[in-house]
Write a protein that holds these residues in place. Structure first.
Motif, PDB file in Angstrom:
ATOM      1  N   ARG A   1     -70.024 -23.622 -68.613  1.00  0.00           N
ATOM      2  CA  ARG A   1     -71.478 -23.841 -69.014  1.00  0.00           C
ATOM      3  C   ARG A   1     -72.258 -22.721 -68.560  1.00  0.00           C
ATOM      4  O   ARG A   1     -72.444 -22.613 -67.390  1.00  0.00           O
ATOM      5  CB  ARG A   1     -71.596 -25.252 -68.386  1.00  0.00           C
ATOM      6  CG  ARG A   1     -72.929 -25.782 -68.952  1.00  0.00           C
ATOM      7  CD  ARG A   1     -73.431 -27.262 -68.215  1.00  0.00           C
ATOM      8  NE  ARG A   1     -72.945 -27.504 -66.995  1.00  0.00           N
ATOM      9  CZ  ARG A   1     -73.503 -27.301 -65.892  1.00  0.00           C
ATOM     10  NH1 ARG A   1     -74.789 -26.878 -66.006  1.00  0.00           N
ATOM     11  NH2 ARG A   1     -73.223 -27.261 -64.704  1.00  0.00           N
ATOM     12  N   VAL A   2     -73.212 -22.345 -69.487  1.00  0.00           N
ATOM     13  CA  VAL A   2     -74.166 -21.241 -68.955  1.00  0.00           C
ATOM     14  C   VAL A   2     -75.380 -21.914 -68.820  1.00  0.00           C
ATOM     15  O   VAL A   2     -75.975 -22.696 -69.291  1.00  0.00           O
ATOM     16  CB  VAL A   2     -74.670 -20.358 -70.423  1.00  0.00           C
ATOM     17  CG1 VAL A   2     -75.609 -19.403 -69.919  1.00  0.00           C
ATOM     18  CG2 VAL A   2     -73.248 -19.648 -70.642  1.00  0.00           C
ATOM     19  N   ASP A   3     -76.010 -21.503 -67.422  1.00  0.00           N
ATOM     20  CA  ASP A   3     -77.190 -22.245 -66.952  1.00  0.00           C
ATOM     21  C   ASP A   3     -77.904 -20.924 -66.294  1.00  0.00           C
ATOM     22  O   ASP A   3     -77.945 -20.657 -65.165  1.00  0.00           O
ATOM     23  CB  ASP A   3     -76.720 -23.265 -65.939  1.00  0.00           C
ATOM     24  CG  ASP A   3     -77.865 -24.004 -65.307  1.00  0.00           C
ATOM     25  OD1 ASP A   3     -78.999 -23.887 -65.790  1.00  0.00           O
ATOM     26  OD2 ASP A   3     -77.789 -24.970 -64.743  1.00  0.00           O
ATOM     27  N   GLU A   4     -78.845 -20.576 -67.187  1.00  0.00           N
ATOM     28  CA  GLU A   4     -79.611 -19.626 -66.743  1.00  0.00           C
ATOM     29  C   GLU A   4     -80.667 -19.832 -65.655  1.00  0.00           C
ATOM     30  O   GLU A   4     -81.073 -18.867 -64.817  1.00  0.00           O
ATOM     31  CB  GLU A   4     -80.699 -19.016 -67.863  1.00  0.00           C
ATOM     32  CG  GLU A   4     -79.956 -18.645 -68.864  1.00  0.00           C
ATOM     33  CD  GLU A   4     -80.942 -18.256 -70.306  1.00  0.00           C
ATOM     34  OE1 GLU A   4     -82.134 -18.277 -70.067  1.00  0.00           O
ATOM     35  OE2 GLU A   4     -80.310 -17.964 -71.282  1.00  0.00           O
ATOM     36  N   LYS A   5     -80.792 -21.098 -65.162  1.00  0.00           N
ATOM     37  CA  LYS A   5     -81.622 -21.515 -63.999  1.00  0.00           C
ATOM     38  C   LYS A   5     -80.828 -21.450 -62.865  1.00  0.00           C
ATOM     39  O   LYS A   5     -81.424 -21.475 -61.618  1.00  0.00           O
ATOM     40  CB  LYS A   5     -82.064 -22.935 -64.149  1.00  0.00           C
ATOM     41  CG  LYS A   5     -83.162 -22.838 -65.262  1.00  0.00           C
ATOM     42  CD  LYS A   5     -83.666 -24.332 -65.559  1.00  0.00           C
ATOM     43  CE  LYS A   5     -84.638 -24.364 -66.830  1.00  0.00           C
ATOM     44  NZ  LYS A   5     -85.105 -25.813 -66.897  1.00  0.00           N
ATOM     45  N   HIS A   6     -79.526 -21.470 -62.587  1.00  0.00           N
ATOM     46  CA  HIS A   6     -78.614 -21.546 -61.494  1.00  0.00           C
ATOM     47  C   HIS A   6     -77.968 -20.432 -61.311  1.00  0.00           C
ATOM     48  O   HIS A   6     -76.616 -20.524 -61.669  1.00  0.00           O
ATOM     49  CB  HIS A   6     -78.045 -22.748 -61.530  1.00  0.00           C
ATOM     50  CG  HIS A   6     -78.651 -23.905 -61.467  1.00  0.00           C
ATOM     51  ND1 HIS A   6     -79.288 -24.744 -62.393  1.00  0.00           N
ATOM     52  CD2 HIS A   6     -78.936 -24.718 -60.208  1.00  0.00           C
ATOM     53  CE1 HIS A   6     -79.771 -25.791 -62.196  1.00  0.00           C
ATOM     54  NE2 HIS A   6     -79.972 -26.045 -60.815  1.00  0.00           N
ATOM     55  N   GLU A   7     -78.573 -19.203 -60.832  1.00  0.00           N
ATOM     56  CA  GLU A   7     -77.551 -18.008 -60.683  1.00  0.00           C
ATOM     57  C   GLU A   7     -76.866 -18.092 -59.435  1.00  0.00           C
ATOM     58  O   GLU A   7     -75.806 -17.166 -59.103  1.00  0.00           O
ATOM     59  CB  GLU A   7     -78.587 -16.819 -60.584  1.00  0.00           C
ATOM     60  CG  GLU A   7     -79.162 -16.559 -62.107  1.00  0.00           C
ATOM     61  CD  GLU A   7     -79.302 -15.087 -62.149  1.00  0.00           C
ATOM     62  OE1 GLU A   7     -78.770 -14.124 -61.636  1.00  0.00           O
ATOM     63  OE2 GLU A   7     -79.848 -14.645 -62.999  1.00  0.00           O
ATOM     64  N   ASP A   8     -76.848 -19.155 -58.737  1.00  0.00           N
ATOM     65  CA  ASP A   8     -76.210 -19.187 -57.435  1.00  0.00           C
ATOM     66  C   ASP A   8     -74.641 -19.777 -57.860  1.00  0.00           C
ATOM     67  O   ASP A   8     -73.684 -19.923 -57.155  1.00  0.00           O
ATOM     68  CB  ASP A   8     -76.641 -20.238 -56.364  1.00  0.00           C
ATOM     69  CG  ASP A   8     -76.998 -21.625 -56.865  1.00  0.00           C
ATOM     70  OD1 ASP A   8     -77.225 -21.781 -58.227  1.00  0.00           O
ATOM     71  OD2 ASP A   8     -77.136 -22.558 -56.324  1.00  0.00           O
ATOM     72  N   ARG A   9     -74.496 -20.214 -59.167  1.00  0.00           N
ATOM     73  CA  ARG A   9     -73.186 -20.597 -59.586  1.00  0.00           C
ATOM     74  C   ARG A   9     -72.297 -19.605 -59.502  1.00  0.00           C
ATOM     75  O   ARG A   9     -72.669 -18.078 -59.795  1.00  0.00           O
ATOM     76  CB  ARG A   9     -73.105 -21.149 -61.051  1.00  0.00           C
ATOM     77  CG  ARG A   9     -73.886 -22.646 -60.859  1.00  0.00           C
ATOM     78  CD  ARG A   9     -73.854 -23.279 -62.323  1.00  0.00           C
ATOM     79  NE  ARG A   9     -72.569 -23.373 -62.702  1.00  0.00           N
ATOM     80  CZ  ARG A   9     -72.336 -23.329 -64.219  1.00  0.00           C
ATOM     81  NH1 ARG A   9     -73.445 -23.193 -65.041  1.00  0.00           N
ATOM     82  NH2 ARG A   9     -71.161 -23.288 -64.512  1.00  0.00           N
ATOM     83  N   PRO A  10     -70.961 -19.350 -59.270  1.00  0.00           N
ATOM     84  CA  PRO A  10     -70.129 -18.239 -59.127  1.00  0.00           C
ATOM     85  C   PRO A  10     -69.877 -17.731 -60.647  1.00  0.00           C
ATOM     86  O   PRO A  10     -69.908 -18.336 -61.513  1.00  0.00           O
ATOM     87  CB  PRO A  10     -68.922 -18.955 -58.451  1.00  0.00           C
ATOM     88  CG  PRO A  10     -68.820 -20.378 -58.913  1.00  0.00           C
ATOM     89  CD  PRO A  10     -70.309 -20.779 -59.025  1.00  0.00           C
ATOM     90  N   ILE A  11     -69.416 -16.610 -60.484  1.00  0.00           N
ATOM     91  CA  ILE A  11     -68.685 -15.978 -61.548  1.00  0.00           C
ATOM     92  C   ILE A  11     -67.254 -16.479 -61.915  1.00  0.00           C
ATOM     93  O   ILE A  11     -66.571 -16.846 -60.811  1.00  0.00           O
ATOM     94  CB  ILE A  11     -68.630 -14.212 -61.575  1.00  0.00           C
ATOM     95  CG1 ILE A  11     -70.029 -13.856 -61.657  1.00  0.00           C
ATOM     96  CG2 ILE A  11     -67.456 -13.817 -62.524  1.00  0.00           C
ATOM     97  CD1 ILE A  11     -69.963 -12.395 -61.128  1.00  0.00           C
ATOM     98  N   ILE A  12     -66.675 -16.936 -63.067  1.00  0.00           N
ATOM     99  CA  ILE A  12     -65.586 -17.601 -63.185  1.00  0.00           C
ATOM    100  C   ILE A  12     -64.432 -16.565 -63.516  1.00  0.00           C
ATOM    101  O   ILE A  12     -64.924 -15.938 -64.661  1.00  0.00           O
ATOM    102  CB  ILE A  12     -65.721 -18.866 -64.035  1.00  0.00           C
ATOM    103  CG1 ILE A  12     -66.770 -19.647 -63.894  1.00  0.00           C
ATOM    104  CG2 ILE A  12     -64.418 -19.548 -64.365  1.00  0.00           C
ATOM    105  CD1 ILE A  12     -66.607 -20.506 -62.722  1.00  0.00           C
ATOM    106  N   VAL A  13     -63.534 -16.572 -63.216  1.00  0.00           N
ATOM    107  CA  VAL A  13     -62.402 -15.595 -63.744  1.00  0.00           C
ATOM    108  C   VAL A  13     -61.161 -16.611 -64.103  1.00  0.00           C
ATOM    109  O   VAL A  13     -60.705 -17.217 -63.340  1.00  0.00           O
ATOM    110  CB  VAL A  13     -61.898 -14.609 -62.515  1.00  0.00           C
ATOM    111  CG1 VAL A  13     -60.607 -13.982 -63.158  1.00  0.00           C
ATOM    112  CG2 VAL A  13     -62.923 -13.529 -62.050  1.00  0.00           C
TER     113      VAL A  13
END
Length: 183
Positions: A62-74
């Motif tokens: 899920r893309v969430d522009e407000k939460h850049e603290d979410r990790p990059i998903i591999v």
């Protein structure tokens, strides 16, 4: 002379022997309990999350522009019947462990999705994988930013792609023309 055929160790035996090495100093683990614990890490996938359903997958990416603290998903797509997939799993687990043991642990999340008959809607209809093993890299604010075939010879490029995205550097698809057009 009586020649015995050479018996190669099985894939599982080789992976267990790799897991039986200590990650920090590569000393072989001595006790049976340590060997059992280390070899079961392959089955537990301590550093890699497993996704089974389309719903789990959609929530994960899920893309969430407000939460850049979410990790990059591999995400690494694989199948049990695929020998190339099985060959890179130890490399993938080692890479995940490396990221989790260092400061990047909150910046990258490693996931694996097995291609099975039960999740055909996910890998065929929704994602449309061209081949296996395959990988996707998702940025929390932008969604899918990279997809690539992953194999032993290509694994270094896969590592470099992850490094680029975790460091915040991406090559422009237009090269120098992109820079000149912005003026």
């Amino acid at each position: 002379p009586d020649e015995s055929p050479v018996v190669k160790p099985s894939f599982i035996s080789r992976m267990r022997s790799l897991a039986a090495k200590r990650p920090n100093n590569n000393q072989v683990i001595k006790t049976k309990e340590e060997i059992d614990h280390a070899s079961s890490a392959i089955d537990r996938n301590d550093f890699v999350q497993t996704i089974h359903t389309l719903e789990e997958f959609l929530e994960l990416i899920r893309v969430d522009e407000k939460h850049e603290d979410r990790p990059i998903i591999v995400i690494q797509w694989h199948a049990k019947w695929c020998k190339a997939c099985q060959a890179i799993l130890p490399l993938y687990y080692k890479l995940a462990r490396k990221y989790q043991e260092h400061e990047e642990q909150t910046r990258v999340k490693f996931v694996q999705i097995a291609v099975t008959d039960k999740n055909l809607n996910l890998h065929q209809e929704f994602v449309g994988l061209p081949s296996l093993p395959y990988a996707h890299i998702y940025h929390p604010s932008y969604g899918l930013v990279e997809e690539l075939k992953v194999s032993k010879p290509r694994f270094r490029k896969f590592e470099q792609a992850i490094q680029r995205h975790t460091s915040g550097f991406c090559e422009s698809p237009c090269g120098d023309d992109f820079e000149n057009s912005a003026e």
